[in-house]
Motif scaffolding. Structure first.
Motif, PDB file in Angstrom:
ATOM      1  N   ASP A  36      30.069  45.222  39.765  1.00 18.61           N
ATOM      2  CA  ASP A  36      29.011  45.737  38.895  1.00 18.61           C
ATOM      3  C   ASP A  36      29.554  46.687  37.837  1.00 18.61           C
ATOM      4  O   ASP A  36      29.171  46.627  36.666  1.00 18.61           O
ATOM      5  CB  ASP A  36      27.954  46.464  39.739  1.00 18.61           C
ATOM      6  CG  ASP A  36      26.599  46.507  39.056  1.00 18.61           C
ATOM      7  OD1 ASP A  36      26.492  46.001  37.923  1.00 18.61           O
ATOM      8  OD2 ASP A  36      25.642  47.044  39.639  1.00 18.61           O
ATOM      9  N   SER A 120      22.796  42.103  40.204  1.00 17.29           N
ATOM     10  CA  SER A 120      22.433  43.508  40.367  1.00 17.29           C
ATOM     11  C   SER A 120      22.572  43.891  41.828  1.00 17.29           C
ATOM     12  O   SER A 120      21.787  43.457  42.670  1.00 17.29           O
ATOM     13  CB  SER A 120      20.989  43.737  39.902  1.00 17.29           C
ATOM     14  OG  SER A 120      20.550  45.019  40.310  1.00 17.29           O
ATOM     15  N   SER A 122      22.009  46.760  42.876  1.00 14.13           N
ATOM     16  CA  SER A 122      20.866  47.639  43.133  1.00 14.13           C
ATOM     17  C   SER A 122      19.706  46.834  43.714  1.00 14.13           C
ATOM     18  O   SER A 122      19.101  47.200  44.729  1.00 14.13           O
ATOM     19  CB  SER A 122      20.412  48.306  41.834  1.00 14.13           C
ATOM     20  OG  SER A 122      21.461  49.032  41.259  1.00 14.13           O
ATOM     21  N   HIS A 123      19.391  45.720  43.067  1.00 14.39           N
ATOM     22  CA  HIS A 123      18.287  44.894  43.553  1.00 14.39           C
ATOM     23  C   HIS A 123      18.655  44.181  44.849  1.00 14.39           C
ATOM     24  O   HIS A 123      17.794  43.943  45.694  1.00 14.39           O
ATOM     25  CB  HIS A 123      17.877  43.902  42.471  1.00 14.39           C
ATOM     26  CG  HIS A 123      17.184  44.546  41.314  1.00 14.39           C
ATOM     27  ND1 HIS A 123      16.906  43.896  40.137  1.00 14.39           N
ATOM     28  CD2 HIS A 123      16.709  45.816  41.148  1.00 14.39           C
ATOM     29  CE1 HIS A 123      16.295  44.713  39.304  1.00 14.39           C
ATOM     30  NE2 HIS A 123      16.177  45.893  39.895  1.00 14.39           N
ATOM     31  N   ASP A 208      23.908  54.000  40.467  1.00 13.70           N
ATOM     32  CA  ASP A 208      24.229  53.223  41.656  1.00 13.70           C
ATOM     33  C   ASP A 208      24.830  54.073  42.766  1.00 13.70           C
ATOM     34  O   ASP A 208      24.595  53.798  43.945  1.00 13.70           O
ATOM     35  CB  ASP A 208      25.182  52.082  41.289  1.00 13.70           C
ATOM     36  CG  ASP A 208      24.470  50.950  40.563  1.00 13.70           C
ATOM     37  OD1 ASP A 208      23.353  51.207  40.060  1.00 13.70           O
ATOM     38  OD2 ASP A 208      25.004  49.842  40.486  1.00 13.70           O
ATOM     39  N   SER A 295      18.471  48.630  37.466  1.00 10.58           N
ATOM     40  CA  SER A 295      19.702  47.848  37.541  1.00 10.58           C
ATOM     41  C   SER A 295      20.576  48.153  36.335  1.00 10.58           C
ATOM     42  O   SER A 295      20.170  47.942  35.193  1.00 10.58           O
ATOM     43  CB  SER A 295      19.366  46.350  37.573  1.00 10.58           C
ATOM     44  OG  SER A 295      20.515  45.582  37.312  1.00 10.58           O
ATOM     45  N   THR A 297      23.182  46.499  35.601  1.00 15.26           N
ATOM     46  CA  THR A 297      23.498  45.179  35.041  1.00 15.26           C
ATOM     47  C   THR A 297      22.437  44.742  34.049  1.00 15.26           C
ATOM     48  O   THR A 297      22.735  44.264  32.953  1.00 15.26           O
ATOM     49  CB  THR A 297      23.605  44.134  36.169  1.00 15.26           C
ATOM     50  OG1 THR A 297      24.580  44.554  37.116  1.00 15.26           O
ATOM     51  CG2 THR A 297      23.999  42.769  35.620  1.00 15.26           C
ATOM     52  N   HIS A 298      21.172  44.900  34.437  1.00 15.72           N
ATOM     53  CA  HIS A 298      20.077  44.500  33.556  1.00 15.72           C
ATOM     54  C   HIS A 298      20.084  45.325  32.274  1.00 15.72           C
ATOM     55  O   HIS A 298      19.881  44.797  31.175  1.00 15.72           O
ATOM     56  CB  HIS A 298      18.736  44.664  34.270  1.00 15.72           C
ATOM     57  CG  HIS A 298      18.535  43.694  35.388  1.00 15.72           C
ATOM     58  ND1 HIS A 298      17.319  43.543  36.032  1.00 15.72           N
ATOM     59  CD2 HIS A 298      19.377  42.816  35.977  1.00 15.72           C
ATOM     60  CE1 HIS A 298      17.439  42.618  36.964  1.00 15.72           C
ATOM     61  NE2 HIS A 298      18.676  42.175  36.959  1.00 15.72           N
ATOM     62  N   TRP A 328      19.048  36.804  38.591  1.00 16.27           N
ATOM     63  CA  TRP A 328      18.219  38.002  38.772  1.00 16.27           C
ATOM     64  C   TRP A 328      16.947  37.672  39.540  1.00 16.27           C
ATOM     65  O   TRP A 328      16.548  38.403  40.445  1.00 16.27           O
ATOM     66  CB  TRP A 328      17.845  38.595  37.411  1.00 16.27           C
ATOM     67  CG  TRP A 328      18.996  39.115  36.615  1.00 16.27           C
ATOM     68  CD1 TRP A 328      20.286  39.275  37.040  1.00 16.27           C
ATOM     69  CD2 TRP A 328      18.973  39.549  35.257  1.00 16.27           C
ATOM     70  NE1 TRP A 328      21.059  39.771  36.020  1.00 16.27           N
ATOM     71  CE2 TRP A 328      20.289  39.960  34.911  1.00 16.27           C
ATOM     72  CE3 TRP A 328      17.974  39.631  34.289  1.00 16.27           C
ATOM     73  CZ2 TRP A 328      20.611  40.442  33.657  1.00 16.27           C
ATOM     74  CZ3 TRP A 328      18.309  40.113  33.037  1.00 16.27           C
ATOM     75  CH2 TRP A 328      19.601  40.511  32.724  1.00 16.27           C
TER      76      TRP A 328
END
Length: 350
Positions: A36, A120, A122-123, A208, A295, A297-298, A328
């Motif tokens: 990430d 992600s 996180s997700h 994160d 996220s 990444t998002h 995603w």
């Protein structure tokens, strides 16, 4: 409850399940730094502002700083993660479910890395924890809806704000330098983009790192049969531990992710890379300040899309965007299902 490192180590030695949960948590942190964190430096590398190795080491350092400093300023994101699910009062079952959820996250992240898709974590973390709680309670009774809704807010914010700020920042940069010979701006934008990559790395750690510190804290409370209180001071040793592991993970690199984010989606110039980094950093700063788990990444990928849209929408490679978007979308049900199944399996084994 005693949150000292000495007490924690004693608990680890006495409880193999806590040891397993912590090892898996550190594994997830390492994978996060590995898969990430490269998002933060992707634009800096592909525009040749820094060689990949130097950028990775810089990112590792600023990830460390982000985890440490933001946790001291505002640890709300970590608190949200600890309160998102309820694994119940049975200490044994709770720590088994948490370990299964963490194992699911590692599996999901490594598979996505293999295919070079920036997922992600996180997700994946949120989905895995939720799947484990559902498996343990055989229903939604273990899911805290009031905390979970923050995830939905974060999803919308990271996508909309990331794209919007990417477009706005890049548009402002274009307007400010429209009459300047581009060759004269190369050196300035190279330095500016290095700064942007450092800021993005810092905010990645801030977001994160807090999530995973929350998981370590949750493990300690679960093994003692307690729930996380309203006001818990995050121990400094947890901050340092997460910072170091994430930094080591980042230093391993993630060239596949760098290529997907920085080269395949939009062909970037230096001023565009700088704009994307600053836009994503601002999005993460806003979210971290208000305790919303988003996220990284998002935020970064949508900021790059926004930057590309300044030139023209056709500058965006929508086939790559489609693959990312599909990943995603699949993260919540996919990682949640793996977390659910792993929890059921772990309960049978342990």
């Amino acid at each position: 409850m005693d949150l000292s490192f000495e007490y924690f180590w004693g608990q680890m030695v006495q409880n193999p399940l806590l040891f397993l949960a912590i090892v898996l948590t550190l594994g997830v942190i390492f994978v996060n730094g590995w898969t990430d964190a490269p998002n933060a430096i992707a634009t800096c590398v592909v525009t040749r502002c820094m060689p990949a190795r130097a950028a990775i080491l810089m990112s590792a350092f600023f990830n460390f700083c982000g985890v440490l400093l933001m946790s001291m300023i505002n640890a709300t994101v970590a608190e949200t993660i600890t309160k998102m699910v309820d694994f119940g009062s049975n200490t044994h079952e709770a720590i088994v479910a948490l370990s299964a959820a963490l194992f699911a996250i590692v599996v999901w992240a490594v598979v996505a890395w293999y295919f070079g898709i920036p997922t992600s974590e996180s997700h994946a973390l949120i989905a895995g924890l939720t799947g484990g709680a559902i498996a343990l309670h055989n229903g939604l009774g273990g899911v805290n809806g009031s905390e979970w809704i923050k995830v939905i807010y974060g999803l919308v914010i990271s996508v909309v704000l990331g794209f919007g700020l990417g477009y706005l920042v890049c548009r402002i940069v274009v307007l400010l330098f429209r009459k300047v010979d581009r060759r004269k701006t190369e050196t300035g934008f190279r330095a500016a983009q290095i700064f942007g990559a450092a800021a993005m790395s810092f905010m990645h750690g801030a977001q994160d790192g807090q999530k995973f510190m929350g998981v370590i804290l949750l493990s300690m409370f679960l093994v003692n049969g307690q729930s996380v209180g309203e006001a818990v001071q995050m121990p400094v040793w947890i901050m340092i531990l997460c910072s170091v592991v994430m930094g080591v993970g980042t230093s391993v690199g993630g060239k596949k992710i760098i290529k997907s984010v920085g080269m395949d989606m939009v062909k970037l110039e230096k001023y565009q890379g700088f704009s994307a980094d600053i836009a994503a950093s601002l999005c993460l700063l806003f979210s971290s300040t208000f305790g919303i788990p988003v996220s990284t990444t998002h935020a970064k990928t949508t900021a790059i899309m926004g930057v590309g849209a300044v030139r023209r929408l056709s500058a965006i490679n929508f086939s790559v965007v489609k693959d990312m978007g599909l990943t995603w979308i699949l993260t919540f049900p996919g990682c949640g299902l793996i977390g659910f199944l792993m929890t059921k399996l772990f309960m049978m084994i342990f």
